[in-house]
Motif scaffolding. Structure first.
Motif, PDB file in Angstrom:
ATOM      1  N   MET A   1       0.853  -1.056   0.091  1.00  0.00           N
ATOM      2  CA  MET A   1       0.013  -0.019   0.051  1.00  0.00           C
ATOM      3  C   MET A   1       0.884   1.268   0.125  1.00  0.00           C
ATOM      4  SD  MET A   1      -2.798   1.041   2.663  1.00  0.00           S
ATOM      5  CE  MET A   1      -4.200   0.121   2.157  1.00  0.00           C
ATOM      6  N   THR A   2       0.598   2.156  -0.896  1.00  0.00           N
ATOM      7  CA  THR A   2       1.355   3.463  -1.171  1.00  0.00           C
ATOM      8  C   THR A   2       1.258   4.395   0.184  1.00  0.00           C
ATOM      9  OG1 THR A   2      -0.396   4.607  -2.035  1.00  0.00           O
ATOM     10  CG2 THR A   2       1.451   3.341  -3.444  1.00  0.00           C
ATOM     11  N   GLY A   3       2.081   5.176   0.363  1.00  0.00           N
ATOM     12  CA  GLY A   3       2.144   6.187   1.465  1.00  0.00           C
ATOM     13  C   GLY A   3       0.663   6.842   1.668  1.00  0.00           C
ATOM     14  N   ARG A   4       0.396   7.502   0.485  1.00  0.00           N
ATOM     15  CA  ARG A   4      -0.688   8.307   0.534  1.00  0.00           C
ATOM     16  C   ARG A   4      -1.949   7.386   0.901  1.00  0.00           C
ATOM     17  NH1 ARG A   4      -2.087  12.336  -4.328  1.00  0.00           N
ATOM     18  NH2 ARG A   4      -0.185  13.326  -3.398  1.00  0.00           N
ATOM     19  N   ARG A   5      -2.083   6.305   0.439  1.00  0.00           N
ATOM     20  CA  ARG A   5      -3.273   5.400   0.627  1.00  0.00           C
ATOM     21  C   ARG A   5      -3.384   4.974   2.175  1.00  0.00           C
ATOM     22  NH1 ARG A   5      -7.012   2.923  -2.537  1.00  0.00           N
ATOM     23  NH2 ARG A   5      -8.016   0.989  -1.674  1.00  0.00           N
ATOM     24  N   GLN A   6      -1.946   4.901   2.531  1.00  0.00           N
ATOM     25  CA  GLN A   6      -1.843   4.510   3.921  1.00  0.00           C
ATOM     26  C   GLN A   6      -2.694   5.393   5.212  1.00  0.00           C
ATOM     27  OE1 GLN A   6       2.502   3.907   4.527  1.00  0.00           O
ATOM     28  NE2 GLN A   6       2.280   1.787   4.857  1.00  0.00           N
ATOM     29  N   TRP A   7      -2.380   6.747   4.618  1.00  0.00           N
ATOM     30  CA  TRP A   7      -2.855   7.920   5.360  1.00  0.00           C
ATOM     31  C   TRP A   7      -4.164   7.792   5.410  1.00  0.00           C
ATOM     32  CZ3 TRP A   7       0.192   7.984   9.334  1.00  0.00           C
ATOM     33  CH2 TRP A   7       1.884   7.760   8.884  1.00  0.00           C
ATOM     34  N   TRP A   8      -4.784   7.761   4.077  1.00  0.00           N
ATOM     35  CA  TRP A   8      -6.286   7.664   4.110  1.00  0.00           C
ATOM     36  C   TRP A   8      -6.953   6.439   4.759  1.00  0.00           C
ATOM     37  CZ3 TRP A   8      -9.291  11.637   2.729  1.00  0.00           C
ATOM     38  CH2 TRP A   8      -8.610  12.588   1.867  1.00  0.00           C
ATOM     39  N   ALA A   9      -6.219   5.642   4.752  1.00  0.00           N
ATOM     40  CA  ALA A   9      -6.818   4.377   5.442  1.00  0.00           C
ATOM     41  C   ALA A   9      -6.863   4.604   7.161  1.00  0.00           C
ATOM     42  CB  ALA A   9      -5.815   3.082   5.259  1.00  0.00           C
ATOM     43  N   LEU A  10      -5.726   5.203   7.376  1.00  0.00           N
ATOM     44  CA  LEU A  10      -5.860   5.325   9.054  1.00  0.00           C
ATOM     45  C   LEU A  10      -6.726   6.306   9.321  1.00  0.00           C
ATOM     46  CD1 LEU A  10      -4.228   5.512  11.651  1.00  0.00           C
ATOM     47  CD2 LEU A  10      -2.749   7.669  10.672  1.00  0.00           C
ATOM     48  N   ALA A  11      -6.967   7.582   8.401  1.00  0.00           N
ATOM     49  CA  ALA A  11      -8.142   8.522   8.703  1.00  0.00           C
ATOM     50  C   ALA A  11      -9.639   7.648   8.700  1.00  0.00           C
ATOM     51  CB  ALA A  11      -8.297   9.574   7.677  1.00  0.00           C
ATOM     52  N   VAL A  12      -9.553   6.400   7.969  1.00  0.00           N
ATOM     53  CA  VAL A  12     -10.921   5.812   8.165  1.00  0.00           C
ATOM     54  C   VAL A  12     -10.917   4.847   9.425  1.00  0.00           C
ATOM     55  CG1 VAL A  12     -12.311   3.813   7.206  1.00  0.00           C
ATOM     56  CG2 VAL A  12     -11.124   5.583   5.539  1.00  0.00           C
ATOM     57  N   LEU A  13      -9.881   4.455   9.946  1.00  0.00           N
ATOM     58  CA  LEU A  13      -9.796   3.592  11.147  1.00  0.00           C
ATOM     59  C   LEU A  13      -9.614   4.489  12.495  1.00  0.00           C
ATOM     60  CD1 LEU A  13      -6.747   1.464  10.208  1.00  0.00           C
ATOM     61  CD2 LEU A  13      -9.103   0.715  10.359  1.00  0.00           C
ATOM     62  N   VAL A  14      -9.788   5.865  12.329  1.00  0.00           N
ATOM     63  CA  VAL A  14      -9.818   6.639  13.315  1.00  0.00           C
ATOM     64  C   VAL A  14     -11.025   7.254  13.552  1.00  0.00           C
ATOM     65  CG1 VAL A  14      -9.213   9.171  14.335  1.00  0.00           C
ATOM     66  CG2 VAL A  14      -7.167   7.517  13.206  1.00  0.00           C
TER      67      VAL A  14
END
Length: 494
Positions: A1-14
Motif C-alpha cells: 500500500m502506497t504512503g498516501r493510501r496508508q494515511w487515508w486508510a488511517l483516517a478511516v480507522l480513526v
C-alpha cells in the motif's frame, strides 16, 4: 500500500475509535437531563453510563480473535452496522431499562470495531517509524474523543434533546461502511485455529460477575451477594485460564503476557484510564449542577483538555526519537498525578482555573504515556496475533474506563450521601441531579438550603476521587519506569 493510501486508510480507522471514546464520556453532560426525563435511580444511572464499557471489555478479546479468523476488515464493517443500529435504539429509549439495554448493544457493536482498528494499523504500517506515528494519531483520536465527548454533548443539549448524543454516531458509521471497503485492506491470520465458543462464554461469564460485585460493594457496602458474585466470577476466570492452557489453539494466547513490555503496558493503560474516566463522570456534573453553567459553556471549559490530549498523543512519536520511552511513559503519568492534585482545590463557588489547569495535565500526560504503551503492545505481538493483542490492550482501556466509573463514581456517591443530613428526601440522596429536581419542588428557602448542602457533599466526593487519582497515577508512573527498564529481562514468567 502506497504512503498516501496508508494515511487515508488511517483516517478511516480513526473514525470508529473517535466515536467509541466519545461514547465513553458523552453521557456526562446528558445525565441531568436523563435524571429529569427518565428518573433513573442512582444504580440505574451508573449502569446507563458503564454497561457500555463493561460489554466492550467483556467481548473485546472474543472479537479480536474472531477478527483474526474471519478478517479484521469484515469484522469492522459488521460492527459499524451494528453500532449505528444500536445508536438509534438508544436515542429513542423511553425507560432507564430500555436505555441500559441499548447501551449494552452499543457495547457489543463497539467490541467488534475496536480490535480491528489497531490490528489493521499493524498490517498497513509495516515500517516501525510510520507505525509509531500512526499509533500516535490513533491515540490522539481516542484521547481527543474522551475529552471531546462532553463538548459535543454540551452543544447538542443546547439545541436538541438528550437522545441526540447517540444519533451523531449514525452518519459516521455510514461513512465508515462506504469508505471502508475501498480504502482498507483485508487482513487475517493465515492459519487460524478453531473458534472456541465455550472460551468466549467463559471470558464474559468471568468478568461481569466480578465487576457487578465490585459495583455492589462500592454502592451499598460489603454483602453476601457481592462476595458470592466476585468469587463466582473469579472461579470462572480460573476455568477460562486452565482451558486456554490446555487447548492447542487457545482463544487467548497467554504467552503474550510473558513479554514484560506487553503486560506492563496493558496494566498501565488500564490504570491510567481508570483514573481519568472516573473523574470525567463527575466533572460535567460539577460544572453544571455545582457552578451552574449551561451545558455548552461547561463543555467549552473542558476544551483545553481535549487539545492537550491530542497534543500529548501526537508529541509522543516525536519525543520518543530523542528521549527514553520508559521515562516518557512515567513522566506523562506523573504529570497527570499533578493534575489530579490540582483538582482537589475545586470549591462550591470557585474552581474553574484549577479545573482547566488540572485537566490539561491529566489529559496531556495520560495521552502521552498511553500512545507509547500502545506502540509497545503492537510491536511486542507477532503479526498473526495482532487482533488478539490489540483486543487485550483495548480491554485494558475499556475495563479501566468501566471500573473507573463504577468504583470511583460509586465512592463519590457514597461520600455524597454521607454528607447529606438525616431526613433528606430519597430522590435527593440518589444523585445531585435528583437533589436539584427535588429543590425545584420545595419553597425557595428550603430548596436553596438543600442545594447548598448537596453541592458541598458532591464536592467532597469529587475531592476524594481526585486524591485517589493522584495516588494511583503516582504508583502507575513509578511502576512503569521500574518495570519497563529496557536493561532488564523482557520476559516475565506467569
Amino acid at each position: 500500500m502506497t504512503g498516501r493510501r496508508q494515511w487515508w486508510a488511517l483516517a478511516v480507522l480513526v473514525l470508529p475509535v473517535l466515536l467509541i471514546s466519545v461514547d465513553m464520556t458523552v453521557l456526562g453532560f446528558a445525565l441531568p437531563y436523563l435524571s429529569e426525563d427518565l428518573a433513573p435511580t442512582g444504580a440505574e444511572q451508573l449502569w446507563i453510563v458503564d454497561i457500555y464499557s463493561f460489554m466492550l471489555a467483556g467481548l473485546l478479546v472474543v472479537m479480536g480473535t474472531l477478527g483474526d479468523r474471519i478478517g479484521r476488515r469484515k469484522l469492522l464493517l459488521a460492527g459499524a452496522a451494528a453500532f449505528g443500529a444500536a445508536s438509534v435504539l438508544a436515542a429513542f429509549a423511553t425507560t432507564p431499562l430500555m436505555l441500559i439495554a441499548a447501551r449494552a448493544l452499543l457495547g457489543v457493536g463497539g467490541a467488534t470495531l475496536m480490535p480491528s482498528t489497531l490490528s489493521l494499523i499493524r498490517s498497513i504500517f509495516t515500517d516501525g517509524n510510520r507505525r509509531r506515528i500512526a499509533i500516535a494519531v490513533w491515540s490522539a483520536g481516542f484521547s481527543g474523543g474522551m475529552a471531546l465527548g462532553p463538548v459535543i454533548g454540551g452543544w447538542l443539549l443546547e439545541h436538541f434533546w438528550w437522545g441526540s448524543v447517540f444519533l451523531i454516531n449514525v452518519p459516521v458509521m455510514v461513512l465508515l461502511l462506504v469508505a471502508g471497503p475501498i480504502l482498507l485492506p483485508e487482513a487475517r491470520d493465515p492459519r487460524p485455529g478453531r473458534f472456541d465458543l465455550f472460551s468466549a462464554v467463559l471470558s464474559l461469564a468471568a468478568m461481569l460477575p466480578v465487576v457487578y460485585g465490585i459495583k455492589l460493594t462500592a454502592e451499598h457496602g460489603l454483602s453476601l451477594t457481592a462476595v458470592v458474585s466476585v468469587l463466582a466470577g473469579l472461579a470462572v476466570g480460573v476455568l477460562f485460564v486452565r482451558r486456554q492452557r490446555a487447548l492447542p489453539e487457545p482463544m487467548l494466547d497467554l504467552d503474550l503476557f510473558r513479554n514484560r513490555a506487553f503486560s506492563v503496558s496493558v496494566a498501565t493503560n488500564l490504570l491510567g484510564v481508570f483514573a481519568m474516566v472516573g473523574l470525567l463522570f463527575l466533572v460535567p456534573q460539577y460544572l453544571q449542577l455545582v457552578l451552574g453553567l449551561r451545558p455548552l459553556t461547561a463543555a467549552l471549559w473542558m476544551l483545553p483538555a481535549t487539545v492537550a490530549g491530542v497534543a500529548g498523543a501526537l508529541l509522543a512519536a516525536q519525543l520518543a526519537k530523542r528521549y527514553s520511552t520508559t521515562a516518557l511513559i512515567g513522566g506523562g503519568l506523573l504529570a497527570g498525578a499533578v493534575g489530579f492534585a490540582l483538582l482537589t482545590q475545586l470549591g462550591v463557588h470557585t474552581g474553574l482555573a484549577w479545573l482547566v489547569a488540572g485537566f490539561v495535565l491529566v489529559g496531556g500526560g495520560i495521552a502521552l504515556s498511553e500512545t507509547l504503551t500502545n506502540d509497545l503492545v503492537v510491536s511486542a505481538a507477532p503479526a498473526e496475533r495482532a487482533g488478539a493483542a490489540s483486543a487485550i490492550s483495548e480491554t485494558g482501556y475499556e475495563l479501566g474506563g468501566a471500573l473507573g466509573t463504577a468504583i470511583l463514581g460509586s465512592v463519590a456517591t457514597a461520600v455524597y450521601r454521607a454528607g447529606l443530613p438525616a431526613g433528606t428526601p430519597e430522590t435527593a440522596r440518589e444523585t445531585l441531579g435528583g437533589a436539584a429536581a427535588t429543590a425545584g419542588q420545595l419553597p425557595a428557602d428550603q430548596g436553596g438550603a438543600l442545594l447548598d448542602v448537596a453541592r458541598e457533599a458532591f464536592v467532597q466526593g469529587l475531592h476524594v476521587t481526585a486524591y485517589a487519582g493522584t495516588a494511583l497515577l503516582i504508583y502507575t508512573g513509578v511502576q512503569a519506569m521500574l518495570l519497563l527498564n529496557r536493561k532488564k529481562n523482557s520476559v516475565v514468567r506467569i
